[in-house]
Design a protein around this motif. Structure first.
Motif, PDB file in Angstrom:
ATOM      1  N   GLY A  66       0.776  -1.234   0.000  1.00 58.83           N
ATOM      2  CA  GLY A  66       0.000   0.000   0.000  1.00 58.83           C
ATOM      3  C   GLY A  66       0.807   1.283   0.000  1.00 58.83           C
ATOM      4  N   THR A  67       2.120   1.181  -0.155  1.00 58.61           N
ATOM      5  CA  THR A  67       2.938   2.394  -0.137  1.00 58.61           C
ATOM      6  C   THR A  67       3.054   2.989  -1.537  1.00 58.61           C
ATOM      7  OG1 THR A  67       5.003   1.152  -0.427  1.00 58.61           O
ATOM      8  CG2 THR A  67       4.304   1.635   1.848  1.00 58.61           C
ATOM      9  N   ARG A  68       3.459   4.254  -1.538  1.00 56.56           N
ATOM     10  CA  ARG A  68       3.753   4.974  -2.774  1.00 56.56           C
ATOM     11  C   ARG A  68       5.186   5.480  -2.707  1.00 56.56           C
ATOM     12  NH1 ARG A  68       1.530   9.540  -3.475  1.00 56.56           N
ATOM     13  NH2 ARG A  68       1.064   9.905  -1.300  1.00 56.56           N
ATOM     14  N   MET A  69       5.733   5.798  -3.868  1.00 55.88           N
ATOM     15  CA  MET A  69       7.120   6.251  -3.962  1.00 55.88           C
ATOM     16  C   MET A  69       7.186   7.731  -4.339  1.00 55.88           C
ATOM     17  SD  MET A  69      10.037   5.089  -6.750  1.00 55.88           S
ATOM     18  CE  MET A  69      10.409   3.506  -6.024  1.00 55.88           C
ATOM     19  N   ALA A  70       8.105   8.429  -3.697  1.00 59.93           N
ATOM     20  CA  ALA A  70       8.493   9.772  -4.115  1.00 59.93           C
ATOM     21  C   ALA A  70       9.957   9.670  -4.538  1.00 59.93           C
ATOM     22  CB  ALA A  70       8.343  10.761  -2.968  1.00 59.93           C
ATOM     23  N   VAL A  71      10.292  10.236  -5.687  1.00 62.33           N
ATOM     24  CA  VAL A  71      11.674  10.196  -6.160  1.00 62.33           C
ATOM     25  C   VAL A  71      11.919  11.407  -7.049  1.00 62.33           C
ATOM     26  CG1 VAL A  71      11.153   8.696  -8.142  1.00 62.33           C
ATOM     27  CG2 VAL A  71      13.482   8.752  -7.205  1.00 62.33           C
ATOM     28  N   LYS A  72      13.097  12.026  -6.883  1.00 65.03           N
ATOM     29  CA  LYS A  72      13.448  13.213  -7.663  1.00 65.03           C
ATOM     30  C   LYS A  72      14.948  13.214  -7.911  1.00 65.03           C
ATOM     31  CE  LYS A  72      13.818  17.230  -5.612  1.00 65.03           C
ATOM     32  NZ  LYS A  72      13.555  18.492  -4.919  1.00 65.03           N
ATOM     33  N   GLY A  90      14.663  10.124  -2.396  1.00 65.17           N
ATOM     34  CA  GLY A  90      13.460   9.316  -2.500  1.00 65.17           C
ATOM     35  C   GLY A  90      12.894   8.957  -1.153  1.00 65.17           C
ATOM     36  N   GLY A  91      11.667   8.480  -1.207  1.00 64.95           N
ATOM     37  CA  GLY A  91      10.999   8.021  -0.003  1.00 64.95           C
ATOM     38  C   GLY A  91       9.843   7.109  -0.365  1.00 64.95           C
ATOM     39  N   ILE A  92       9.406   6.332   0.610  1.00 63.44           N
ATOM     40  CA  ILE A  92       8.282   5.416   0.462  1.00 63.44           C
ATOM     41  C   ILE A  92       7.338   5.706   1.619  1.00 63.44           C
ATOM     42  CG2 ILE A  92       7.576   2.984   0.477  1.00 63.44           C
ATOM     43  CD1 ILE A  92       9.311   3.773  -1.961  1.00 63.44           C
ATOM     44  N   GLY A  93       6.047   5.787   1.337  1.00 61.89           N
ATOM     45  CA  GLY A  93       5.108   6.043   2.418  1.00 61.89           C
ATOM     46  C   GLY A  93       3.674   5.867   1.983  1.00 61.89           C
ATOM     47  N   LYS A  94       2.762   6.125   2.918  1.00 68.86           N
ATOM     48  CA  LYS A  94       1.333   5.969   2.655  1.00 68.86           C
ATOM     49  C   LYS A  94       0.571   7.281   2.716  1.00 68.86           C
ATOM     50  CE  LYS A  94       0.962   1.183   4.101  1.00 68.86           C
ATOM     51  NZ  LYS A  94       0.273   0.191   4.938  1.00 68.86           N
ATOM     52  N   GLY A  95       1.173   8.317   3.208  1.00 74.94           N
ATOM     53  CA  GLY A  95       0.486   9.591   3.343  1.00 74.94           C
ATOM     54  C   GLY A  95       0.432  10.376   2.051  1.00 74.94           C
ATOM     55  N   LYS A  96      -0.189  11.565   2.133  1.00 74.09           N
ATOM     56  CA  LYS A  96      -0.261  12.440   0.958  1.00 74.09           C
ATOM     57  C   LYS A  96       1.120  12.930   0.563  1.00 74.09           C
ATOM     58  CE  LYS A  96      -4.581  14.639   0.114  1.00 74.09           C
ATOM     59  NZ  LYS A  96      -5.274  15.883  -0.047  1.00 74.09           N
ATOM     60  N   ALA A  97       1.838  13.464   1.535  1.00 75.03           N
ATOM     61  CA  ALA A  97       3.188  13.966   1.282  1.00 75.03           C
ATOM     62  C   ALA A  97       4.180  12.924   1.790  1.00 75.03           C
ATOM     63  CB  ALA A  97       3.404  15.295   1.984  1.00 75.03           C
ATOM     64  N   ILE A  98       4.980  12.399   0.895  1.00 73.91           N
ATOM     65  CA  ILE A  98       5.962  11.378   1.259  1.00 73.91           C
ATOM     66  C   ILE A  98       7.315  12.067   1.430  1.00 73.91           C
ATOM     67  CG2 ILE A  98       7.124   9.266   0.537  1.00 73.91           C
ATOM     68  CD1 ILE A  98       4.559   8.704  -1.167  1.00 73.91           C
ATOM     69  N   PRO A  99       7.851  12.069   2.646  1.00 71.43           N
ATOM     70  CA  PRO A  99       9.144  12.735   2.849  1.00 71.43           C
ATOM     71  C   PRO A  99      10.285  11.937   2.226  1.00 71.43           C
ATOM     72  CG  PRO A  99       8.406  11.698   4.890  1.00 71.43           C
ATOM     73  CD  PRO A  99       7.306  11.517   3.883  1.00 71.43           C
ATOM     74  N   TYR A 100      11.292  12.656   1.817  1.00 68.58           N
ATOM     75  CA  TYR A 100      12.509  12.028   1.318  1.00 68.58           C
ATOM     76  C   TYR A 100      13.342  11.571   2.515  1.00 68.58           C
ATOM     77  CZ  TYR A 100      11.317  14.435  -3.035  1.00 68.58           C
ATOM     78  OH  TYR A 100      10.679  14.888  -4.166  1.00 68.58           O
TER      79      TYR A 100
END
Length: 136
Positions: A66-72, A90-100
Motif C-alpha cells: 500500500g505504499t507509494r514512492m516519491a523520487v526526484k 526518494g521516499g516510500i510512504g502511505k500519506g499524501k506527502a511522502i518525505p525524502y
C-alpha cells in the motif's frame, strides 16, 4: 545526453514510481537490466532482474504493501553516449506527502532508446540531509 528520440531520466523515474505505486513487481523489475545489481539501504544485495522482481513481489505484498514512492533527480552526469549516473532523493510512504529519507544512485544505460538501470544503491539520509531536502 541523448537525442530527442531517446528516453529521459524523468521518464525512467516515472516508470519506476508508477510500477511501485501499482505494486507491480514485474513492471518494477523491467526497469532493471538482466544483470543489474541492486543494493538496499539495509545492506542486502540483489543480482539480476529475476531476483529484483522476485524480491519485490514480497516487498509489495508484505513489508511495503500500500505504499507509494516519491523520487526526484538531484544530479545527472553523463558517463558516455549511452549511460548516465543519477543521484536521487526518494521516499516510500502511505500519506499524501511522502518525505525524502533516502539517497539513491542509479547507473542508467540506454538500450534500444530506453533507459534501464544496471546498478542501484540506496542509502538512508542523515538528519542534516533530510532537513535540507524536505524543507518547503
Amino acid at each position: 545526453m541523448a537525442p530527442n528520440d531517446q528516453d529521459t531520466v524523468e521518464a525512467y523515474l516515472d516508470r519506476l514510481r508508477s510500477a511501485w505505486d501499482a505494486a507491480d513487481a514485474k513492471a518494477y523489475g523491467e526497469q532493471f537490466a538482466e544483470d543489474a545489481s541492486y543494493v538496499i539501504f539495509m545492506g542486502d544485495a540483489l543480482f539480476g532482474r529475476a531476483e529484483i522482481t522476485s524480491t519485490h513481489r514480497d516487498v509489495f505484498e508484505k513489508w511495503q504493501k500500500g505504499t507509494r514512492m516519491a523520487v526526484k533527480a538531484i544530479e545527472v552526469r553523463d558517463i558516455d553516449s549511452d549511460s548516465v549516473a543519477v543521484v536521487t532523493v526518494g521516499g516510500i510512504g502511505k500519506g499524501k506527502a511522502i518525505p525524502y529519507d533516502k539517497l539513491q544512485t542509479f547507473i542508467l544505460r540506454s538500450r534500444e532508446g530506453r533507459f534501464e538501470c544496471v546498478a542501484f544503491q540506496n542509502t538512508e539520509m542523515s538528519r542534516r540531509t533530510k532537513k535540507l531536502h524536505n524543507e518547503s
